[in-house]
Design a protein around this motif. Sequence first.
Motif, PDB file in Angstrom:
ATOM      1  N   ASP A 107       2.237  -8.425  60.902  1.00  0.00           N
ATOM      2  CA  ASP A 107       1.801  -7.831  62.172  1.00  0.00           C
ATOM      3  C   ASP A 107       2.463  -6.494  62.466  1.00  0.00           C
ATOM      4  N   THR A 134       2.725  -2.253  62.074  1.00  0.00           N
ATOM      5  CA  THR A 134       1.718  -1.195  62.201  1.00  0.00           C
ATOM      6  C   THR A 134       1.001  -0.883  60.889  1.00  0.00           C
ATOM      7  N   GLN A 177      -1.499  -3.686  60.222  1.00  0.00           N
ATOM      8  CA  GLN A 177      -2.599  -3.631  61.194  1.00  0.00           C
ATOM      9  C   GLN A 177      -3.525  -2.459  60.892  1.00  0.00           C
ATOM     10  N   HIS A 227     -11.561  -6.986  65.029  1.00  0.00           N
ATOM     11  CA  HIS A 227     -10.247  -6.426  65.380  1.00  0.00           C
ATOM     12  C   HIS A 227      -9.452  -7.409  66.235  1.00  0.00           C
ATOM     13  N   THR A 256      -7.516  -7.973  62.876  1.00  0.00           N
ATOM     14  CA  THR A 256      -6.628  -6.823  62.859  1.00  0.00           C
ATOM     15  C   THR A 256      -5.392  -7.051  63.715  1.00  0.00           C
ATOM     16  N   PHE A 257      -5.607  -7.519  64.941  1.00  0.00           N
ATOM     17  CA  PHE A 257      -4.502  -7.628  65.891  1.00  0.00           C
ATOM     18  C   PHE A 257      -4.078  -9.064  66.195  1.00  0.00           C
ATOM     19  N   PHE A 273      -7.831   3.054  67.055  1.00  0.00           N
ATOM     20  CA  PHE A 273      -6.743   2.209  66.581  1.00  0.00           C
ATOM     21  C   PHE A 273      -5.570   2.258  67.550  1.00  0.00           C
ATOM     22  N   ARG A 282      -4.371  -0.921  69.606  1.00  0.00           N
ATOM     23  CA  ARG A 282      -2.993  -1.387  69.378  1.00  0.00           C
ATOM     24  C   ARG A 282      -2.280  -1.529  70.718  1.00  0.00           C
ATOM     25  N   TRP A 283      -2.548  -0.638  71.630  1.00  0.00           N
ATOM     26  CA  TRP A 283      -1.944  -0.707  72.956  1.00  0.00           C
ATOM     27  C   TRP A 283      -2.524  -1.879  73.752  1.00  0.00           C
ATOM     28  N   ARG A 318      -1.492  -5.396  72.169  1.00  0.00           N
ATOM     29  CA  ARG A 318      -0.068  -5.602  71.895  1.00  0.00           C
ATOM     30  C   ARG A 318       0.375  -6.907  72.544  1.00  0.00           C
TER      31      ARG A 318
END
Length: 145
Positions: A12, A14, A17, A63, A67-68, A129, A133-134, A137
Amino acid sequence: MAAQLVTRLRRDDTPAQFARFVLVGAVTTAVYAAFFITLSGSGYLVAHLVGTAVSTVLANELHRRLTFHADERVHWFTAQWEAGGVTVLGLLATSSALGWLDAVTDGTNTGLQIAVVAAVTAFIGLMRFLALRWIFRPEPEPAAS
């Protein structure tokens, strides 16, 4: 070697991801291209809008889950709504690029149209992205006393 790559991609951090983000982007770009080619007889704008809508919903879900790893933290609708805001910017940019391409060419080169959308989308993808990601999180762990 393949097992190490899979293990690395499951982390996990960066870089992992981002690698998953790029892989999801490649898959959903292929989905976009399939819709665009199939619907290109209806005009580039219709083909672009439908391809973008379908590939965006798919990308947002992949995602969220892959992804996340946010499927337990972020509801499907929330992911679509929040990530969709960034997508609107991408849709405006790619639609403008397609309009410009249509104005300066005969507008019949489907491969060139897809290449232009892919190039603009790659740029927008980096911004997306960072935004995702923000949004996705994980909540910070409470400090130990």
